[in-house]
Design a protein around this motif. Structure first.
Motif, PDB file in Angstrom:
ATOM      1  N   ASN A  15       3.013   9.357 -10.544  1.00 40.49           N
ATOM      2  CA  ASN A  15       2.100   9.051 -11.755  1.00 40.49           C
ATOM      3  C   ASN A  15       1.341  10.603 -11.837  1.00 40.49           C
ATOM      4  O   ASN A  15       1.190  11.137 -13.144  1.00 40.49           O
ATOM      5  CB  ASN A  15       0.947   7.958 -11.840  1.00 40.49           C
ATOM      6  CG  ASN A  15       1.636   6.851 -12.012  1.00 40.49           C
ATOM      7  OD1 ASN A  15       3.023   6.520 -12.220  1.00 40.49           O
ATOM      8  ND2 ASN A  15       1.003   5.800 -11.759  1.00 40.49           N
ATOM      9  N   GLN A  16       1.018  11.153 -10.850  1.00 45.16           N
ATOM     10  CA  GLN A  16       0.004  12.414 -10.760  1.00 45.16           C
ATOM     11  C   GLN A  16       1.123  13.261 -11.356  1.00 45.16           C
ATOM     12  O   GLN A  16       0.718  14.328 -12.061  1.00 45.16           O
ATOM     13  CB  GLN A  16      -0.328  12.802  -9.484  1.00 45.16           C
ATOM     14  CG  GLN A  16      -1.266  14.019  -9.640  1.00 45.16           C
ATOM     15  CD  GLN A  16      -1.821  14.272  -8.126  1.00 45.16           C
ATOM     16  OE1 GLN A  16      -1.385  13.573  -7.122  1.00 45.16           O
ATOM     17  NE2 GLN A  16      -2.675  15.193  -8.028  1.00 45.16           N
ATOM     18  N   GLN A  20       1.023  -1.241  -0.050  1.00 45.79           N
ATOM     19  CA  GLN A  20      -0.001  -0.002  -0.136  1.00 45.79           C
ATOM     20  C   GLN A  20       0.910   1.182  -0.092  1.00 45.79           C
ATOM     21  O   GLN A  20       0.451   2.249  -0.620  1.00 45.79           O
ATOM     22  CB  GLN A  20      -0.931   0.042   1.187  1.00 45.79           C
ATOM     23  CG  GLN A  20      -2.194  -0.981   1.057  1.00 45.79           C
ATOM     24  CD  GLN A  20      -2.904  -1.048   2.314  1.00 45.79           C
ATOM     25  OE1 GLN A  20      -2.669  -0.501   3.503  1.00 45.79           O
ATOM     26  NE2 GLN A  20      -4.202  -1.512   2.215  1.00 45.79           N
ATOM     27  N   VAL A  77       2.069   1.770  -3.327  1.00 46.15           N
ATOM     28  CA  VAL A  77       0.922   2.186  -4.367  1.00 46.15           C
ATOM     29  C   VAL A  77       1.011   3.653  -4.124  1.00 46.15           C
ATOM     30  O   VAL A  77       1.021   4.342  -5.276  1.00 46.15           O
ATOM     31  CB  VAL A  77      -0.097   1.359  -4.232  1.00 46.15           C
ATOM     32  CG1 VAL A  77      -1.414   1.957  -4.884  1.00 46.15           C
ATOM     33  CG2 VAL A  77      -0.085  -0.051  -4.664  1.00 46.15           C
ATOM     34  N   VAL A  78       1.021   4.163  -3.002  1.00 45.87           N
ATOM     35  CA  VAL A  78       0.932   5.629  -2.717  1.00 45.87           C
ATOM     36  C   VAL A  78       1.760   6.374  -3.409  1.00 45.87           C
ATOM     37  O   VAL A  78       1.473   7.594  -4.090  1.00 45.87           O
ATOM     38  CB  VAL A  78       0.619   5.749  -1.190  1.00 45.87           C
ATOM     39  CG1 VAL A  78       0.831   7.405  -0.835  1.00 45.87           C
ATOM     40  CG2 VAL A  78      -0.822   5.531  -0.755  1.00 45.87           C
ATOM     41  N   GLN A 101       3.942   5.654  -5.787  1.00 48.21           N
ATOM     42  CA  GLN A 101       3.795   5.556  -7.387  1.00 48.21           C
ATOM     43  C   GLN A 101       2.396   6.386  -7.980  1.00 48.21           C
ATOM     44  O   GLN A 101       2.846   7.034  -8.965  1.00 48.21           O
ATOM     45  CB  GLN A 101       3.500   4.109  -7.854  1.00 48.21           C
ATOM     46  CG  GLN A 101       3.499   3.638  -9.140  1.00 48.21           C
ATOM     47  CD  GLN A 101       4.997   4.039  -9.953  1.00 48.21           C
ATOM     48  OE1 GLN A 101       5.927   3.634  -9.138  1.00 48.21           O
ATOM     49  NE2 GLN A 101       4.944   4.712 -10.895  1.00 48.21           N
ATOM     50  N   GLU A 102       1.412   6.315  -7.171  1.00 49.37           N
ATOM     51  CA  GLU A 102       0.376   7.186  -7.686  1.00 49.37           C
ATOM     52  C   GLU A 102       0.793   8.693  -7.456  1.00 49.37           C
ATOM     53  O   GLU A 102       0.423   9.490  -8.373  1.00 49.37           O
ATOM     54  CB  GLU A 102      -0.791   7.100  -6.629  1.00 49.37           C
ATOM     55  CG  GLU A 102      -1.527   5.539  -7.109  1.00 49.37           C
ATOM     56  CD  GLU A 102      -2.752   5.574  -6.137  1.00 49.37           C
ATOM     57  OE1 GLU A 102      -2.878   6.209  -4.917  1.00 49.37           O
ATOM     58  OE2 GLU A 102      -3.566   4.608  -6.369  1.00 49.37           O
ATOM     59  N   GLU A 103       1.561   9.106  -6.478  1.00 47.40           N
ATOM     60  CA  GLU A 103       2.097  10.527  -6.268  1.00 47.40           C
ATOM     61  C   GLU A 103       3.077  10.888  -7.696  1.00 47.40           C
ATOM     62  O   GLU A 103       3.071  11.808  -8.481  1.00 47.40           O
ATOM     63  CB  GLU A 103       2.924  10.727  -5.201  1.00 47.40           C
ATOM     64  CG  GLU A 103       1.899  10.903  -4.070  1.00 47.40           C
ATOM     65  CD  GLU A 103       2.782  10.969  -2.574  1.00 47.40           C
ATOM     66  OE1 GLU A 103       3.986  11.005  -2.581  1.00 47.40           O
ATOM     67  OE2 GLU A 103       2.135  11.082  -1.436  1.00 47.40           O
TER      68      GLU A 103
END
Length: 92
Positions: free
Chosen positions: A43-44, A33, A36-37, A39-41
């Motif tokens: 990606n943003q 988790q 994932v957080v 990687q999402e940052e």
């Protein structure tokens, strides 16, 4: 009766170990988790950069203003009919 209790206690201990500490347990889930957080940052941030680049490409493809601005800033381009002023500071 005592051996049944001991066997059941050992089974519960083994299942708890499997749940919390083994591969694929809660600890691994929490680590995933966090990854994932992160990687999402990333990606943003990349999505914002892609949007800015797409807007710049659109400006370059559609109008001459963006090309003229880049030429002025990077190459010192001056259009005909314009007056160029250069301001030089005096050293105290």
């Amino acid at each position: 009766m005592k051996w049944v209790t001991l066997v059941l206690m050992a089974a519960i201990a083994w299942f708890q170990y499997s749940l919390w500490l083994s591969k694929g347990g809660w600890r691994d889930m929490w680590q995933l988790q966090d990854r994932v957080v992160a990687q999402e940052e990333k990606n943003q941030a990349l999505a914002l950069r892609n949007t800015a680049l797409a807007a710049e490409v659109m400006d370059l493809a559609e109008g001459q203003d963006a090309i003229a601005e880049i030429a002025r800033v990077d190459l010192g381009y001056i259009q005909s009919g314009e007056t160029y002023y250069r301001l030089v500071r005096r050293n105290p």
